[in-house]
Design a protein around this motif. Structure first.
Motif, PDB file in Angstrom:
ATOM      1  N   GLY A 198       0.852  -1.186   0.000  1.00 42.61           N
ATOM      2  CA  GLY A 198       0.000   0.000   0.000  1.00 42.61           C
ATOM      3  C   GLY A 198       0.881   1.226   0.000  1.00 42.61           C
ATOM      4  N   ASP A 199       0.385   2.279  -0.597  1.00 48.05           N
ATOM      5  CA  ASP A 199       1.226   3.469  -0.729  1.00 48.05           C
ATOM      6  C   ASP A 199       0.931   4.526   0.320  1.00 48.05           C
ATOM      7  OD1 ASP A 199      -0.599   4.689  -3.669  1.00 48.05           O
ATOM      8  OD2 ASP A 199      -1.226   4.053  -1.676  1.00 48.05           O
ATOM      9  N   ARG A 200       0.107   4.195   1.298  1.00 50.54           N
ATOM     10  CA  ARG A 200      -0.165   5.152   2.368  1.00 50.54           C
ATOM     11  C   ARG A 200       0.357   4.618   3.699  1.00 50.54           C
ATOM     12  NH1 ARG A 200      -6.210   6.815   2.584  1.00 50.54           N
ATOM     13  NH2 ARG A 200      -6.379   4.575   2.656  1.00 50.54           N
ATOM     14  N   PRO A 201       1.507   5.068   4.142  1.00 50.37           N
ATOM     15  CA  PRO A 201       2.044   4.611   5.425  1.00 50.37           C
ATOM     16  C   PRO A 201       1.158   5.052   6.575  1.00 50.37           C
ATOM     17  CG  PRO A 201       3.331   6.463   4.601  1.00 50.37           C
ATOM     18  CD  PRO A 201       2.351   6.082   3.516  1.00 50.37           C
ATOM     19  N   ALA A 202       0.989   4.174   7.551  1.00 53.36           N
ATOM     20  CA  ALA A 202       0.159   4.509   8.702  1.00 53.36           C
ATOM     21  C   ALA A 202       0.833   5.588   9.535  1.00 53.36           C
ATOM     22  CB  ALA A 202      -0.090   3.274   9.554  1.00 53.36           C
ATOM     23  N   PRO A 203       0.074   6.594   9.941  1.00 56.38           N
ATOM     24  CA  PRO A 203       0.631   7.632  10.807  1.00 56.38           C
ATOM     25  C   PRO A 203       1.140   7.026  12.107  1.00 56.38           C
ATOM     26  CG  PRO A 203      -1.567   8.260  10.018  1.00 56.38           C
ATOM     27  CD  PRO A 203      -1.335   6.821   9.627  1.00 56.38           C
ATOM     28  N   ALA A 204       2.298   7.489  12.547  1.00 62.69           N
ATOM     29  CA  ALA A 204       2.911   6.904  13.738  1.00 62.69           C
ATOM     30  C   ALA A 204       2.134   7.253  14.996  1.00 62.69           C
ATOM     31  CB  ALA A 204       4.339   7.389  13.863  1.00 62.69           C
ATOM     32  N   ASP A 205       1.372   8.333  14.918  1.00 61.64           N
ATOM     33  CA  ASP A 205       0.708   8.795  16.136  1.00 61.64           C
ATOM     34  C   ASP A 205      -0.737   8.334  16.242  1.00 61.64           C
ATOM     35  OD1 ASP A 205      -0.252  10.283  14.057  1.00 61.64           O
ATOM     36  OD2 ASP A 205      -0.240  12.184  15.129  1.00 61.64           O
ATOM     37  N   ARG A 206      -1.097   7.346  15.448  1.00 59.32           N
ATOM     38  CA  ARG A 206      -2.497   6.924  15.520  1.00 59.32           C
ATOM     39  C   ARG A 206      -2.725   5.988  16.706  1.00 59.32           C
ATOM     40  NH1 ARG A 206      -5.079   3.780  10.792  1.00 59.32           N
ATOM     41  NH2 ARG A 206      -6.591   3.308  12.403  1.00 59.32           N
ATOM     42  N   ASP A 207      -3.927   6.035  17.236  1.00 58.98           N
ATOM     43  CA  ASP A 207      -4.297   5.192  18.365  1.00 58.98           C
ATOM     44  C   ASP A 207      -4.442   3.750  17.880  1.00 58.98           C
ATOM     45  OD1 ASP A 207      -5.699   3.820  20.403  1.00 58.98           O
ATOM     46  OD2 ASP A 207      -6.627   5.682  21.085  1.00 58.98           O
ATOM     47  N   PRO A 208      -3.674   2.822  18.463  1.00 55.96           N
ATOM     48  CA  PRO A 208      -3.722   1.436  18.007  1.00 55.96           C
ATOM     49  C   PRO A 208      -5.054   0.759  18.277  1.00 55.96           C
ATOM     50  CG  PRO A 208      -2.371   1.617  19.998  1.00 55.96           C
ATOM     51  CD  PRO A 208      -2.705   3.016  19.552  1.00 55.96           C
ATOM     52  N   HIS A 209      -5.863   1.358  19.143  1.00 59.12           N
ATOM     53  CA  HIS A 209      -7.168   0.774  19.459  1.00 59.12           C
ATOM     54  C   HIS A 209      -8.250   1.218  18.496  1.00 59.12           C
ATOM     55  CE1 HIS A 209      -5.007   0.456  23.338  1.00 59.12           C
ATOM     56  NE2 HIS A 209      -5.598  -0.707  23.381  1.00 59.12           N
ATOM     57  N   VAL A 210      -7.926   2.214  17.679  1.00 54.94           N
ATOM     58  CA  VAL A 210      -8.920   2.720  16.748  1.00 54.94           C
ATOM     59  C   VAL A 210      -8.699   2.091  15.380  1.00 54.94           C
ATOM     60  CG1 VAL A 210      -9.829   4.752  15.585  1.00 54.94           C
ATOM     61  CG2 VAL A 210      -9.188   4.885  17.995  1.00 54.94           C
ATOM     62  N   THR A 211      -9.721   1.463  14.858  1.00 52.41           N
ATOM     63  CA  THR A 211      -9.628   0.819  13.563  1.00 52.41           C
ATOM     64  C   THR A 211     -10.408   1.611  12.525  1.00 52.41           C
ATOM     65  OG1 THR A 211     -11.543  -0.592  14.014  1.00 52.41           O
ATOM     66  CG2 THR A 211      -9.379  -1.457  14.589  1.00 52.41           C
ATOM     67  N   GLY A 212     -10.021   1.416  11.309  1.00 55.99           N
ATOM     68  CA  GLY A 212     -10.715   2.103  10.236  1.00 55.99           C
ATOM     69  C   GLY A 212      -9.720   2.716   9.262  1.00 55.99           C
ATOM     70  N   PRO A 213     -10.177   3.345   8.224  1.00 56.34           N
ATOM     71  CA  PRO A 213     -11.603   3.557   7.947  1.00 56.34           C
ATOM     72  C   PRO A 213     -12.340   2.285   7.529  1.00 56.34           C
ATOM     73  CG  PRO A 213     -10.263   4.391   6.133  1.00 56.34           C
ATOM     74  CD  PRO A 213      -9.314   3.968   7.222  1.00 56.34           C
ATOM     75  N   HIS A 214     -13.546   2.150   8.067  1.00 54.09           N
ATOM     76  CA  HIS A 214     -14.442   1.090   7.644  1.00 54.09           C
ATOM     77  C   HIS A 214     -15.490   1.708   6.729  1.00 54.09           C
ATOM     78  CE1 HIS A 214     -12.812  -1.493  10.753  1.00 54.09           C
ATOM     79  NE2 HIS A 214     -13.041  -0.568  11.649  1.00 54.09           N
ATOM     80  N   ALA A 215     -15.954   0.921   5.780  1.00 56.19           N
ATOM     81  CA  ALA A 215     -16.985   1.425   4.887  1.00 56.19           C
ATOM     82  C   ALA A 215     -18.347   1.354   5.561  1.00 56.19           C
ATOM     83  CB  ALA A 215     -16.997   0.625   3.596  1.00 56.19           C
ATOM     84  N   GLY A 216     -19.088   2.445   5.472  1.00 58.95           N
ATOM     85  CA  GLY A 216     -20.452   2.461   5.986  1.00 58.95           C
ATOM     86  C   GLY A 216     -21.422   2.486   4.809  1.00 58.95           C
ATOM     87  N   TYR A 217     -22.547   1.807   4.969  1.00 60.45           N
ATOM     88  CA  TYR A 217     -23.495   1.691   3.868  1.00 60.45           C
ATOM     89  C   TYR A 217     -24.850   2.289   4.220  1.00 60.45           C
ATOM     90  CZ  TYR A 217     -19.948  -1.491   2.243  1.00 60.45           C
ATOM     91  OH  TYR A 217     -18.759  -2.021   1.846  1.00 60.45           O
ATOM     92  N   ASP A 218     -25.535   2.741   3.218  1.00 63.21           N
ATOM     93  CA  ASP A 218     -26.868   3.277   3.461  1.00 63.21           C
ATOM     94  C   ASP A 218     -27.886   2.139   3.476  1.00 63.21           C
ATOM     95  OD1 ASP A 218     -27.442   2.566   0.835  1.00 63.21           O
ATOM     96  OD2 ASP A 218     -27.364   4.617   0.073  1.00 63.21           O
ATOM     97  N   ARG A 219     -29.146   2.469   3.614  1.00 64.21           N
ATOM     98  CA  ARG A 219     -30.187   1.449   3.772  1.00 64.21           C
ATOM     99  C   ARG A 219     -30.328   0.567   2.534  1.00 64.21           C
ATOM    100  NH1 ARG A 219     -35.817   4.621   4.106  1.00 64.21           N
ATOM    101  NH2 ARG A 219     -34.624   6.155   5.277  1.00 64.21           N
ATOM    102  N   TYR A 220     -29.774   1.016   1.425  1.00 64.56           N
ATOM    103  CA  TYR A 220     -29.858   0.227   0.210  1.00 64.56           C
ATOM    104  C   TYR A 220     -28.621  -0.641  -0.007  1.00 64.56           C
ATOM    105  CZ  TYR A 220     -33.416   3.753  -0.494  1.00 64.56           C
ATOM    106  OH  TYR A 220     -34.488   4.574  -0.330  1.00 64.56           O
ATOM    107  N   GLY A 221     -27.719  -0.584   0.967  1.00 72.28           N
ATOM    108  CA  GLY A 221     -26.522  -1.407   0.863  1.00 72.28           C
ATOM    109  C   GLY A 221     -25.447  -0.797  -0.030  1.00 72.28           C
ATOM    110  N   ARG A 222     -25.606   0.480  -0.333  1.00 72.01           N
ATOM    111  CA  ARG A 222     -24.613   1.157  -1.149  1.00 72.01           C
ATOM    112  C   ARG A 222     -23.633   1.908  -0.261  1.00 72.01           C
ATOM    113  NH1 ARG A 222     -28.821   4.019  -5.163  1.00 72.01           N
ATOM    114  NH2 ARG A 222     -29.298   4.958  -3.158  1.00 72.01           N
ATOM    115  N   PHE A 223     -22.390   1.989  -0.726  1.00 68.12           N
ATOM    116  CA  PHE A 223     -21.396   2.700   0.058  1.00 68.12           C
ATOM    117  C   PHE A 223     -21.847   4.133   0.311  1.00 68.12           C
ATOM    118  CE2 PHE A 223     -17.887   5.703   0.103  1.00 68.12           C
ATOM    119  CZ  PHE A 223     -17.257   5.284   1.256  1.00 68.12           C
TER     120      PHE A 223
END
Ligand SMILES: [Zn+2]
Length: 67
Positions: free
Chosen positions: A7-32
Motif C-alpha cells: 500500500g502506498d499510504r504509510p500509517a501515521p505513527a501517532d495513531r491510536d492502536p485501538h482505533v480501527t478504520g476507515p471502515h466502509a459504511g453503507y446506506d439502507r440500500y446497501g450502497r457505500f
C-alpha cells in the motif's frame, strides 16, 4: 508510477492502536455511503478521521480507561 504491495499510504505513527478504520459504511440500500472509525476499547464510532489520533472518550477519562 510506483506502487508497493504494502500500500502506498504509510500509517501515521501517532495513531491510536485501538482505533480501527476507515471502515466502509453503507446506506439502507446497501450502497457505500461513508467511512467511519471505531474505537475497539469503548466501541465509539465516528465519521471524524480525527478519531484515529486518539479516542476522546478513552483519552479524556480521568485516571485512564482501565481505572
Ligand atoms: Zn474509546
Amino acid at each position: 508510477m510506483h506502487t508497493s504491495p504494502e500500500g502506498d499510504r504509510p500509517a501515521p505513527a501517532d495513531r491510536d492502536p485501538h482505533v480501527t478504520g476507515p471502515h466502509a459504511g453503507y446506506d439502507r440500500y446497501g450502497r457505500f455511503d461513508h467511512y467511519y472509525y471505531r474505537c475497539e476499547r469503548c466501541g465509539l464510532e465516528s465519521t471524524d478521521p480525527a478519531l484515529v489520533r486518539g479516542c476522546p472518550r478513552c483519552g479524556d477519562a480521568p485516571g485512564g480507561p482501565d481505572a
